[in-house]
Each structure stands twice: as C-alpha cells, then as structure tokens.
Design a protein around this motif. Sequence first.
Motif, PDB file in Angstrom:
ATOM      1  N   UNK A   9       6.014   3.889  -2.824  1.00  0.00           N
ATOM      2  CA  UNK A   9       7.276   3.497  -3.453  1.00  0.00           C
ATOM      3  C   UNK A   9       7.458   1.990  -3.568  1.00  0.00           C
ATOM      4  N   UNK A  10       6.585   1.202  -2.916  1.00  0.00           N
ATOM      5  CA  UNK A  10       6.685  -0.252  -2.999  1.00  0.00           C
ATOM      6  C   UNK A  10       5.508  -0.908  -3.719  1.00  0.00           C
ATOM      7  N   UNK A  11       4.537  -0.134  -4.142  1.00  0.00           N
ATOM      8  CA  UNK A  11       3.302  -0.738  -4.648  1.00  0.00           C
ATOM      9  C   UNK A  11       3.467  -1.527  -5.938  1.00  0.00           C
ATOM     10  N   UNK A  12       4.519  -1.304  -6.684  1.00  0.00           N
ATOM     11  CA  UNK A  12       4.753  -2.055  -7.921  1.00  0.00           C
ATOM     12  C   UNK A  12       5.537  -3.348  -7.686  1.00  0.00           C
ATOM     13  N   UNK A  13       5.985  -3.573  -6.462  1.00  0.00           N
ATOM     14  CA  UNK A  13       6.784  -4.761  -6.173  1.00  0.00           C
ATOM     15  C   UNK A  13       5.892  -5.971  -5.922  1.00  0.00           C
ATOM     16  N   UNK A  14       6.385  -7.126  -6.301  1.00  0.00           N
ATOM     17  CA  UNK A  14       5.675  -8.370  -6.033  1.00  0.00           C
ATOM     18  C   UNK A  14       5.906  -8.773  -4.577  1.00  0.00           C
ATOM     19  N   UNK A  15       5.123  -9.719  -4.110  1.00  0.00           N
ATOM     20  CA  UNK A  15       5.313 -10.234  -2.743  1.00  0.00           C
ATOM     21  C   UNK A  15       6.723 -10.791  -2.574  1.00  0.00           C
ATOM     22  N   UNK A  43       2.059   6.830   4.114  1.00  0.00           N
ATOM     23  CA  UNK A  43       3.027   7.794   3.583  1.00  0.00           C
ATOM     24  C   UNK A  43       4.423   7.452   4.098  1.00  0.00           C
ATOM     25  N   UNK A  44       5.401   7.980   3.417  1.00  0.00           N
ATOM     26  CA  UNK A  44       6.791   7.777   3.813  1.00  0.00           C
ATOM     27  C   UNK A  44       7.509   9.116   3.840  1.00  0.00           C
ATOM     28  N   UNK A  45       8.610   9.157   4.584  1.00  0.00           N
ATOM     29  CA  UNK A  45       9.448  10.354   4.630  1.00  0.00           C
ATOM     30  C   UNK A  45      10.876   9.933   4.907  1.00  0.00           C
ATOM     31  N   UNK A  47       0.817  -1.214   0.000  1.00  0.00           N
ATOM     32  CA  UNK A  47       0.000   0.000   0.000  1.00  0.00           C
ATOM     33  C   UNK A  47       0.849   1.261   0.000  1.00  0.00           C
ATOM     34  N   UNK A  48       2.145   1.127   0.212  1.00  0.00           N
ATOM     35  CA  UNK A  48       3.068   2.266   0.276  1.00  0.00           C
ATOM     36  C   UNK A  48       3.516   2.611  -1.147  1.00  0.00           C
ATOM     37  N   UNK A  80      21.643   7.283  10.208  1.00  0.00           N
ATOM     38  CA  UNK A  80      21.774   6.107   9.352  1.00  0.00           C
ATOM     39  C   UNK A  80      20.418   5.620   8.852  1.00  0.00           C
ATOM     40  N   UNK A  81      19.336   6.071   9.453  1.00  0.00           N
ATOM     41  CA  UNK A  81      18.000   5.681   8.982  1.00  0.00           C
ATOM     42  C   UNK A  81      17.627   6.568   7.813  1.00  0.00           C
ATOM     43  N   UNK A  82      17.260   5.947   6.711  1.00  0.00           N
ATOM     44  CA  UNK A  82      16.993   6.782   5.563  1.00  0.00           C
ATOM     45  C   UNK A  82      15.538   6.847   5.193  1.00  0.00           C
ATOM     46  N   UNK A  83      14.766   5.834   5.524  1.00  0.00           N
ATOM     47  CA  UNK A  83      13.383   5.813   5.097  1.00  0.00           C
ATOM     48  C   UNK A  83      12.488   5.462   6.272  1.00  0.00           C
ATOM     49  N   UNK A  84      11.437   6.212   6.429  1.00  0.00           N
ATOM     50  CA  UNK A  84      10.426   5.949   7.453  1.00  0.00           C
ATOM     51  C   UNK A  84       9.085   5.788   6.753  1.00  0.00           C
ATOM     52  N   UNK A  85       8.331   4.791   7.167  1.00  0.00           N
ATOM     53  CA  UNK A  85       6.999   4.545   6.628  1.00  0.00           C
ATOM     54  C   UNK A  85       6.031   4.611   7.804  1.00  0.00           C
ATOM     55  N   UNK A  86       4.990   5.412   7.668  1.00  0.00           N
ATOM     56  CA  UNK A  86       4.020   5.550   8.750  1.00  0.00           C
ATOM     57  C   UNK A  86       3.048   4.378   8.682  1.00  0.00           C
ATOM     58  N   UNK A  87       3.033   3.580   9.741  1.00  0.00           N
ATOM     59  CA  UNK A  87       2.090   2.468   9.814  1.00  0.00           C
ATOM     60  C   UNK A  87       0.857   2.879  10.623  1.00  0.00           C
TER      61      UNK A  87
END
Length: 152
Positions: A12-18, A78-80, A9-10, A47-54
Amino acid sequence: MENTEYLKTVFIFRELTSMELIPINRVLKTVKVPRGTEIIREGELTDRMLYIIKKGAVDIYKGLGLHKKKITHLLPGNHFGEIALIDDNPRSATVVALDDSELLTISHADFEEILEQNEATALKVYRAFTKALCNRLRQANENLIISQQVQG
C-alpha cells in the motif's frame, strides 16, 4: 528514517516517494509480540488501524472458539488491520503471531491526519488499498469455491 526504505516494499506504500513516506515514518510505532500472541481479536474495537509485518509471521482466523477457521498466512512486507481505514466497525478477524514478530503500527488518527494534509499521497494509498482489498476478496472467493468442492 530507518523504516522509510522498508515501507517502499509494502504494497500500500510502494507508489509513494521517499518524501511522501517521511510523515508516515514519523508516526510509526514498533511493537514486538511473542509467538502465540493474539494481536487482533475478532469483534474488538481498537485505535490501531494498520499493522505492517516487519519480522515474523501471522495467521488470520475467522470465527471464534471451535468454529475458528484459518483464512490466510502473512509474512514480512504484508499488512493487516487496514479495513479500519474505511469503517469504524469491530475487527472482522483474529490475528495471531506465529513467530516472535516485529510489527509497525499506525493509528487511525495519525494516518487520517497525514492523508488529509496531502491529497496526492491519499490518492496513491487509497488506490493501493483498494487493489489490496480486491486481491484479498478474489482469494477469499477462490478459497470458498475450493472449500465447497472439497465438501461436495
């Protein structure tokens, strides 16, 4: 595997397969932050580059102290923090949790390793990442125009 379906549902990842999401899911870390927590501070290195709000919500601010201005509000899905995927510069904005929030994080090193191992995954992620940045740039431009019209 709990987060694999959520990652679909995110943006930047929605086009990826399982199957493509499994290595990403393996390196995800869950972080719970209380309301009011400054998750990222403008100007800091991390060092953390990507955060996804769950769960929860965040506001993103530009500027420090009295000159701080809210630039956007993000909700679950959303991500930041993704600009660090492209460069190693200090953080460009401050992110504050509006609610008690649950975030998924991926370190720069883990993410780069996954993308280096699978070119197809990397292409899909970078394409989505570019679209997300373009959308944010368009929104920032609109906000700037509106702000100038209000002031003028």
